[in-house]
Design a protein around this motif. Structure first.
Motif, PDB file in Angstrom:
ATOM      1  N   ILE A   1      21.591  77.118 -35.907  1.00 22.48           N
ATOM      2  CA  ILE A   1      20.962  78.218 -35.174  1.00 22.48           C
ATOM      3  C   ILE A   1      21.992  79.161 -34.572  1.00 22.48           C
ATOM      4  CG2 ILE A   1      18.849  76.966 -34.663  1.00 22.48           C
ATOM      5  CD1 ILE A   1      19.965  76.296 -31.918  1.00 22.48           C
ATOM      6  N   GLY A   2      23.274  78.848 -34.754  1.00 26.61           N
ATOM      7  CA  GLY A   2      24.317  79.726 -34.219  1.00 26.61           C
ATOM      8  C   GLY A   2      25.674  79.272 -34.724  1.00 26.61           C
ATOM      9  N   GLU A   3      26.661  80.126 -34.546  1.00 28.65           N
ATOM     10  CA  GLU A   3      28.005  79.810 -35.007  1.00 28.65           C
ATOM     11  C   GLU A   3      29.008  80.376 -34.025  1.00 28.65           C
ATOM     12  OE1 GLU A   3      30.445  78.876 -38.845  1.00 28.65           O
ATOM     13  OE2 GLU A   3      28.339  79.450 -38.920  1.00 28.65           O
ATOM     14  N   GLY A   4      29.989  79.566 -33.645  1.00 30.86           N
ATOM     15  CA  GLY A   4      31.027  80.005 -32.732  1.00 30.86           C
ATOM     16  C   GLY A   4      32.386  79.936 -33.386  1.00 30.86           C
ATOM     17  N   THR A   5      33.424  80.184 -32.596  1.00 27.62           N
ATOM     18  CA  THR A   5      34.778  80.212 -33.128  1.00 27.62           C
ATOM     19  C   THR A   5      35.213  78.843 -33.622  1.00 27.62           C
ATOM     20  OG1 THR A   5      35.299  81.945 -31.530  1.00 27.62           O
ATOM     21  CG2 THR A   5      37.150  80.878 -32.611  1.00 27.62           C
ATOM     22  N   PHE A   6      34.803  77.784 -32.924  1.00 29.61           N
ATOM     23  CA  PHE A   6      35.317  76.452 -33.247  1.00 29.61           C
ATOM     24  C   PHE A   6      34.241  75.486 -33.720  1.00 29.61           C
ATOM     25  CE2 PHE A   6      38.191  78.327 -30.137  1.00 29.61           C
ATOM     26  CZ  PHE A   6      39.380  78.282 -30.859  1.00 29.61           C
ATOM     27  N   GLY A   7      33.074  75.980 -34.052  1.00 26.91           N
ATOM     28  CA  GLY A   7      32.047  75.081 -34.548  1.00 26.91           C
ATOM     29  C   GLY A   7      30.709  75.757 -34.667  1.00 26.91           C
ATOM     30  N   LYS A   8      29.713  74.948 -35.000  1.00 26.69           N
ATOM     31  CA  LYS A   8      28.356  75.448 -35.202  1.00 26.69           C
ATOM     32  C   LYS A   8      27.443  74.956 -34.086  1.00 26.69           C
ATOM     33  CE  LYS A   8      29.067  74.889 -40.196  1.00 26.69           C
ATOM     34  NZ  LYS A   8      30.331  74.138 -40.070  1.00 26.69           N
TER      35      LYS A   8
ATOM     36  N   THR B   1      15.202  61.681 -30.120  1.00 22.25           N
ATOM     37  CA  THR B   1      14.173  60.804 -30.694  1.00 22.25           C
ATOM     38  C   THR B   1      13.497  59.929 -29.647  1.00 22.25           C
ATOM     39  OG1 THR B   1      15.873  59.147 -31.215  1.00 22.25           O
ATOM     40  CG2 THR B   1      15.314  60.740 -32.935  1.00 22.25           C
ATOM     41  N   GLU B   2      14.121  59.790 -28.472  1.00 15.91           N
ATOM     42  CA  GLU B   2      13.527  58.962 -27.428  1.00 15.91           C
ATOM     43  C   GLU B   2      12.506  59.726 -26.601  1.00 15.91           C
ATOM     44  OE1 GLU B   2      16.733  57.433 -25.134  1.00 15.91           O
ATOM     45  OE2 GLU B   2      17.537  56.178 -26.763  1.00 15.91           O
ATOM     46  N   THR B   3      12.766  61.011 -26.372  1.00 17.83           N
ATOM     47  CA  THR B   3      11.883  61.814 -25.517  1.00 17.83           C
ATOM     48  C   THR B   3      11.116  62.890 -26.280  1.00 17.83           C
ATOM     49  OG1 THR B   3      13.596  63.443 -24.998  1.00 17.83           O
ATOM     50  CG2 THR B   3      13.489  61.471 -23.603  1.00 17.83           C
ATOM     51  N   GLY B   4      11.570  63.217 -27.500  1.00 13.67           N
ATOM     52  CA  GLY B   4      10.951  64.300 -28.257  1.00 13.67           C
ATOM     53  C   GLY B   4      11.423  65.676 -27.837  1.00 13.67           C
ATOM     54  N   GLU B   5      12.360  65.751 -26.884  1.00 17.38           N
ATOM     55  CA  GLU B   5      12.832  67.040 -26.374  1.00 17.38           C
ATOM     56  C   GLU B   5      13.718  67.743 -27.394  1.00 17.38           C
ATOM     57  OE1 GLU B   5      15.134  68.855 -22.431  1.00 17.38           O
ATOM     58  OE2 GLU B   5      15.250  66.710 -22.899  1.00 17.38           O
ATOM     59  N   SER B   6      13.503  69.046 -27.567  1.00 15.31           N
ATOM     60  CA  SER B   6      14.355  69.860 -28.431  1.00 15.31           C
ATOM     61  C   SER B   6      15.604  70.274 -27.668  1.00 15.31           C
ATOM     62  CB  SER B   6      13.605  71.105 -28.906  1.00 15.31           C
ATOM     63  OG  SER B   6      12.482  70.754 -29.690  1.00 15.31           O
ATOM     64  N   VAL B   7      16.745  70.219 -28.335  1.00 15.11           N
ATOM     65  CA  VAL B   7      18.021  70.573 -27.707  1.00 15.11           C
ATOM     66  C   VAL B   7      18.841  71.407 -28.686  1.00 15.11           C
ATOM     67  CG1 VAL B   7      18.082  68.518 -26.250  1.00 15.11           C
ATOM     68  CG2 VAL B   7      19.198  68.476 -28.497  1.00 15.11           C
ATOM     69  N   ALA B   8      19.864  72.048 -28.158  1.00 16.12           N
ATOM     70  CA  ALA B   8      20.860  72.731 -28.987  1.00 16.12           C
ATOM     71  C   ALA B   8      22.117  71.868 -28.970  1.00 16.12           C
ATOM     72  CB  ALA B   8      21.152  74.119 -28.445  1.00 16.12           C
ATOM     73  N   MET B   9      22.649  71.584 -30.143  1.00 16.25           N
ATOM     74  CA  MET B   9      23.836  70.730 -30.249  1.00 16.25           C
ATOM     75  C   MET B   9      25.006  71.563 -30.761  1.00 16.25           C
ATOM     76  SD  MET B   9      24.459  67.325 -32.603  1.00 16.25           S
ATOM     77  CE  MET B   9      23.428  66.231 -31.599  1.00 16.25           C
ATOM     78  N   LYS B  10      26.009  71.746 -29.902  1.00 20.87           N
ATOM     79  CA  LYS B  10      27.222  72.437 -30.314  1.00 20.87           C
ATOM     80  C   LYS B  10      28.156  71.406 -30.947  1.00 20.87           C
ATOM     81  CE  LYS B  10      28.901  75.675 -27.645  1.00 20.87           C
ATOM     82  NZ  LYS B  10      29.665  76.405 -26.577  1.00 20.87           N
ATOM     83  N   VAL B  11      28.478  71.612 -32.220  1.00 19.26           N
ATOM     84  CA  VAL B  11      29.292  70.662 -32.979  1.00 19.26           C
ATOM     85  C   VAL B  11      30.697  71.247 -33.140  1.00 19.26           C
ATOM     86  CG1 VAL B  11      29.485  69.311 -35.092  1.00 19.26           C
ATOM     87  CG2 VAL B  11      27.223  69.952 -34.229  1.00 19.26           C
TER      88      VAL B  11
END
Length: 459
Positions: A15-22, A29-39
């Motif tokens: 959903i996005g791209e930065g200088t050092f990762g995506k 999976t425990e709560t069903g909450e949607s999150v953004a994961m910076k990799v």
């Protein structure tokens, strides 16, 4: 679609791209909450000597928890990656809203500004100074509330350090004292940036905007700007006192909260209680970077490199706005397809599209170099490039958005559209731009039969 799994998180699309990762969409999976994961890739971080800066960003976000600041949930690590789990914000950037709609009405601008001041003030009470406040770093949630993001250039100095010395930020939003390469107060510098943002919200353009950096810095240093005619007297007075080149006499946040224009309809956000786990702990971060856990990472190798947004048949139909798509690909006179239409408010708008078979990163970097060689400023985020500069009309502002889409494994479509400025400025820009990027444009081989685009079935 789930691409892989990291610990308790199922990881999906980019959903996005930065200088050092995506940045990936993920779900707990425990709560069903949607999150953004910076990799973030460990080797890239080490190679660019960025570990300390990323540790500071993470430690800063652990300290700052507020309704108008993007929340950090947790940080995980594997042998090759760092995973920063953030609050998932669905409303996009405030910048996109301004680009799409132009200036905002006074009530909306005031509400965003009030939320910005609340979030910035909370950061300051925690000793955190953002130093890169701009509409691109302000996100909107599903309810239209503002969230401050991207603390990559923030400062969290130890107690007893009163002045900062690093020159950073985006020039158009930076306070004059920061540009003087002397010590500056982080709080006062952030307030200046907030004032520029308020001006942009109400005007739809920047108060200080010059292609030449020397001229830009001169105008910022003198606070040389003018107000559009539609600014109310209250907004003018507040902005004028915030954009004071003297940081000693510039309004402080406490002064802004006492301003009559600001107070209209103001409901102050409640600061959440500080939890022990939110306290800054650099020792834990160092251990996280140096001694990663063996996290479950299923399917990561299958992810591959992120690319432009892939358009399916429905996307193409919507994007074509009823046009025959065969014109984009098969008719020689449509290597560059200019579409004139109507935008909101009855203003005439322009789109221009062309097809390329070059790699996406080559297309993007070439367009960036060409635009800059023409004297325009560029800003790139996730295969979308903003090009801006002065309009031919005195005092006006020109802006175009160029976005790359993948329409087939070996075909890209570049969509160019005018975001601000006069239509004549856009056509002048594109004619010059087109001549300089002609090598990117795909043309069918001579003599090869041209396939017809499939027709949609009639109902």
């Amino acid at each position: 679609m789930v691409l892989w799994r990291v610990g308790k998180y199922e990881v999906g699309r980019t959903i996005g791209e930065g200088t050092f990762g995506k940045v990936k969409f993920a779900q707990n999976t425990e709560t069903g909450e949607s999150v953004a994961m910076k990799v973030l890739d460990r080797s890239t971080i080490v190679r660019h000597w960025m570990a300390d800066q990323i540790k500071r960003e993470i430690s800063t976000m652990k300290v700052v928890r507020h309704p108008h600041v993007v929340r950090l949930h947790e940080v995980l690590a594997s042998r090759t990656k760092i995973y920063i789990i953030l609050e998932y914000i669905t409303g996009g950037e405030l910048f996109d809203k301004i680009t799409r709609n132009g200036k905002l009405n006074e009530n909306d601008a005031r509400r965003y500004f009030q939320q910005l001041i609340d979030g910035v003030d909370y950061c300051h009470t925690k000793g955190v100074y953002h130093r890169d406040l701009k509409p691109e770093n302000l996100l909107l949630d599903s309810r239209g509330n503002l969230k401050i993001s991207d603390f990559g250039l923030s400062a969290h100095p130890p107690q007893g350090v009163s002045l900062l010395h690093t020159t950073c930020g985006t020039p158009n939003y930076v306070a004059p004292e920061v540009l003087q390469h002397k010590g500056y107060d982080g709080s006062s510098a952030d307030v200046w940036s907030c004032g520029v943002i308020l001006y942009v919200l109400l005007a739809g353009r920047l108060p200080f905007d010059e292609v030449d950096l020397t001229a830009l810095y001169s105008k910022i240093g003198k606070a040389e700007f003018s107000f559009p005619s539609w600014f109310s007297s209250g907004a003018r007075s507040l902005i004028y006192r915030i954009l004071d080149p003297n940081p000693d006499s510039r309004l402080k946040i406490s002064d802004i909260r006492e301003d009559n224009w600001f107070k209209e309809g103001y409901v102050r956000a409640k600061n959440p209680p500080t939890l022990q786990s939110e306290e800054d702990d650099m020792d834990d971060l160092t251990k996280l970077f140096d001694d990663p856990e063996d996290l479950q990472e299923k399917g990561e190798a299958e992810q591959g490199n992120a690319g432009p947004l892939v358009l399916n048949a429905f996307d193409l139909i919507v994007l074509s706005e009823g046009l025959n798509l065969s014109a984009i690909f098969h008719r020689e006179q449509y290597y560059y397809l200019v579409i004139q239409g109507r935008q909101e408010g009855g203003k005439e708008g322009h789109h221009t599209r062309f097809v390329s078979r070059q790699p996406a990163d080559v297309v993007l970097s070439t367009m960036e170099v060409v635009a800059q060689s023409m004297g325009f400023k560029t800003h790139i985020r996730n295969f979308k490039m903003r090009v801006e500069g002065p309009s031919a009309e005195r005092g006006a502002h020109f802006c175009a958005i160029l976005e790359i889409f993948q329409v087939a494994p070996s075909f890209l479509m570049v969509d160019v559209q005018k975001a601000a400025g006069d239509s004549a400025d856009y056509l002048k820009f594109f004619r010059s731009f087109r001549g300089k990027v002609d090598e990117l444009v795909w043309r069918p081989p001579p003599g090869k039969p041209r396939a017809r685009a499939p027709r949609l079935p009639r109902r």
